[in-house]
Design a protein around this motif. Structure first.
Motif, short mmCIF file in Angstrom:
data_model
loop_
_atom_site.label_atom_id
_atom_site.label_comp_id
_atom_site.label_asym_id
_atom_site.label_seq_id
_atom_site.Cartn_x
_atom_site.Cartn_y
_atom_site.Cartn_z
N MET A 147 25.82 73.39 13.94
CA MET A 147 26.48 72.12 14.20
C MET A 147 25.43 71.01 14.27
SD MET A 147 28.92 71.07 17.43
CE MET A 147 27.62 71.26 18.66
N SER A 148 25.53 70.03 13.40
CA SER A 148 24.61 68.90 13.44
C SER A 148 25.03 67.95 14.56
CB SER A 148 24.60 68.17 12.10
OG SER A 148 24.13 69.01 11.07
N ARG A 149 24.04 67.41 15.26
CA ARG A 149 24.33 66.54 16.40
C ARG A 149 24.21 65.08 16.02
NH1 ARG A 149 23.35 71.97 16.95
NH2 ARG A 149 24.32 72.67 18.89
N LEU A 150 25.02 64.25 16.66
CA LEU A 150 24.97 62.81 16.45
C LEU A 150 23.95 62.18 17.41
CD1 LEU A 150 28.81 62.07 16.27
CD2 LEU A 150 27.20 62.17 14.35
N PRO A 151 23.27 61.13 16.99
CA PRO A 151 22.34 60.46 17.91
C PRO A 151 23.11 59.78 19.04
CG PRO A 151 22.60 59.17 15.91
CD PRO A 151 23.33 60.46 15.68
N ALA A 152 22.45 59.67 20.19
CA ALA A 152 23.04 58.98 21.34
C ALA A 152 21.90 58.47 22.21
CB ALA A 152 23.94 59.91 22.12
N ASP A 153 22.02 57.23 22.66
CA ASP A 153 20.94 56.62 23.44
C ASP A 153 21.34 56.31 24.88
OD1 ASP A 153 22.68 54.56 23.02
OD2 ASP A 153 21.28 53.27 21.94
N SER A 154 22.46 56.86 25.34
CA SER A 154 22.91 56.62 26.70
C SER A 154 23.81 57.75 27.15
CB SER A 154 23.67 55.29 26.80
OG SER A 154 24.89 55.37 26.08
N LEU A 155 24.01 57.87 28.46
CA LEU A 155 24.89 58.90 28.99
C LEU A 155 26.33 58.71 28.50
CD1 LEU A 155 25.27 61.38 30.81
CD2 LEU A 155 25.58 59.81 32.75
N PRO A 156 26.89 57.49 28.51
CA PRO A 156 28.25 57.33 27.98
C PRO A 156 28.38 57.75 26.53
CG PRO A 156 27.67 55.44 29.34
CD PRO A 156 26.41 56.26 29.17
N ALA A 157 27.35 57.48 25.70
CA ALA A 157 27.40 57.89 24.29
C ALA A 157 27.37 59.40 24.15
CB ALA A 157 26.23 57.26 23.52
N LEU A 158 26.56 60.06 24.96
CA LEU A 158 26.51 61.52 24.94
C LEU A 158 27.86 62.10 25.36
CD1 LEU A 158 23.00 61.97 26.56
CD2 LEU A 158 23.65 62.87 24.31
N ILE A 159 28.48 61.50 26.37
CA ILE A 159 29.77 61.99 26.85
C ILE A 159 30.84 61.80 25.77
CG2 ILE A 159 31.61 61.55 28.53
CD1 ILE A 159 29.38 61.00 30.58
N ALA A 160 30.82 60.67 25.08
CA ALA A 160 31.79 60.42 24.01
C ALA A 160 31.62 61.44 22.88
CB ALA A 160 31.63 59.00 23.48
N ASN A 161 30.36 61.73 22.50
CA ASN A 161 30.10 62.75 21.48
C ASN A 161 30.63 64.11 21.93
OD1 ASN A 161 28.76 60.88 19.92
ND2 ASN A 161 26.70 61.65 20.37
N ASP A 162 30.45 64.40 23.22
CA ASP A 162 30.89 65.68 23.77
C ASP A 162 32.40 65.84 23.64
OD1 ASP A 162 31.28 67.98 25.25
OD2 ASP A 162 30.69 67.10 27.15
N LEU A 163 33.16 64.82 24.02
CA LEU A 163 34.62 64.92 23.96
C LEU A 163 35.09 65.10 22.52
CD1 LEU A 163 37.32 64.89 25.41
CD2 LEU A 163 37.29 62.39 25.29
N ALA A 164 34.48 64.35 21.60
CA ALA A 164 34.86 64.47 20.19
C ALA A 164 34.55 65.86 19.66
CB ALA A 164 34.15 63.40 19.37
N THR A 165 33.41 66.40 20.06
CA THR A 165 33.01 67.74 19.60
C THR A 165 33.97 68.79 20.13
OG1 THR A 165 30.68 67.09 19.49
CG2 THR A 165 31.16 69.45 19.62
N GLN A 166 34.32 68.70 21.40
CA GLN A 166 35.24 69.69 21.97
C GLN A 166 36.59 69.67 21.25
OE1 GLN A 166 35.54 70.45 26.20
NE2 GLN A 166 33.79 69.13 26.63
N ARG A 167 37.05 68.49 20.90
CA ARG A 167 38.33 68.39 20.21
C ARG A 167 38.26 68.94 18.79
NH1 ARG A 167 39.65 62.22 22.30
NH2 ARG A 167 40.96 62.80 24.10
#
Length: 356
Positions: free
Chosen positions: A33-53
């Protein structure tokens, strides 16, 4: 005459404990799984929710794959932080609990209901947290009362209130650093004492405790020790790691975990606490046998004390019927070389045997 050397005798050691892991997020056992860049905790959390879905495999299947690998590597107990929110409800808790039940009693899994996507800021999550305690969660979780929620008093009122009403322990993620982070740790310590919950509250990550120059660090460490708070660290790549000797000097209780394993947050992690102990030793500059053994103890019997697992916390030595066996000369060598266990035994039953 043969020049071959005989293998070292089996080294018998205490079982390992993963004091902080997120099995509901993992992609373990699936394709890269390739990861998306993120420069903040909210961005990491948003990536996480999208990945789980977007996962095609069930949560139970993914969690079971990771928990099985952890068991084979010698982890006999873990504290699993599992997302609960208005969007997810209690589904993640139910999935991880189902996976854990398939490995019981060899593997003990404590589940923390974790409000990853916000508690006060995400309406309906408090109700979902309460429901999760009837759906397989064991502890109440929290996250960055200031940095994510912006309301220290309100967030702590909510999580301490829920923990006290339900008679559950509490484990709060705290990524906030500097004096704001130390102030929150101090407030958690004060509330722990006021609630009579000494020894039952954990602050996970607690990055602020790694800031040696912070003016209130030493006072905060003393307050943590007085409240008998537990601290967990995961020795992650760029994240701060506390001074192990300084925490020990102040009487702070510390355990070690994996955090995320092959999820949207990071491509790294193996679920092996042997590997994680090696990383902790490397990150903290452990050189002597005593320092390396200290790292192993934090990942084994200290984790057992934190989770309240008697056969690990009170490990009785090589004659114990719960033990790990490695081909290694010493614990120090084990931490450095990171071998797989040759045998994993729980309550007299062999749960894993590695074929040479």
């Amino acid at each position: 005459m043969s020049n071959s050397r005989s293998a070292p005798p089996a080294l018998v050691v205490a079982p390992l404990v993963d004091a902080h892991i997120h099995p509901d997020k993992t992609s373990w056992g699936g394709p890269w799984m390739s990861r998306l860049p993120a420069d903040s905790l909210p961005a990491l959390i948003a990536n996480d929710l999208a990945t789980q879905r977007g996962y095609g495999r069930s949560l139970e299947e993914r969690a079971f794959a990771l928990l099985s690998a952890a068991l084979r590597s010698g982890t006999l107990a873990m504290r699993a932080h599992v997302d609960v929110s208005s969007e997810l409800g209690t589904a993640n808790v139910e999935g991880v609990r189902a996976a854990a039940e398939r490995l019981a009693p060899a593997l003990t899994v404590q589940i923390v209901a974790f409000p990853q996507f916000g508690l006060l800021t995400n309406p309906g999550t408090i109700e979902a947290m309460a429901a999760s305690l009837d759906a397989g969660a064991d502890l109440v979780g929290g996250i960055d009362p200031l940095g994510l929620e912006g309301d220290v008093a309100g967030h702590l009122d909510a999580v301490f209130g829920l923990a006290e009403r339900a008679g559950r322990d509490l484990d709060i993620h705290l990524h906030d650093g500097g004096e704001p982070g130390l102030a929150q740790i101090g407030e958690i310590a004060a509330r722990t004492v006021a609630a009579g919950m000494q020894g039952r509250v954990t602050v996970s990550h607690a990055f602020a405790l790694a800031e040696a120059s912070a003016p209130t660090l030493l006072d905060t460490l003393d307050r943590v020790a007085a409240a008998r708070l537990w601290i967990t660290t995961c020795a992650l790549g760029p994240d701060p790691v506390p001074d192990l000797a300084l925490l020990a000097e102040h009487g702070v209780q510390l355990a070690v975990g994996s955090d995320g394993v092959r999820d949207s947050w990071s491509p790294f992690g193996t679920g092996s606490m042997v590997d994680r102990t090696h990383l902790l030793a490397y990150r903290t500059g452990a050189i002597t046998d005593a320092e390396l053994e200290h790292c192993y103890r934090l990942a084994s019997t200290e984790g057992g004390r934190m989770l309240g697992i008697p056969d690990i916390a009170d490990w009785s030595g090589s004659s114990s019927d719960t033990r790990l066996e490695f081909v290694a000369e010493s614990i120090a060598q084990l931490v450095v070389d990171r071998p797989e266990p040759s045998r994993v035994i729980r309550a007299g039953r062999e749960v894993h045997h590695r074929t040479p």
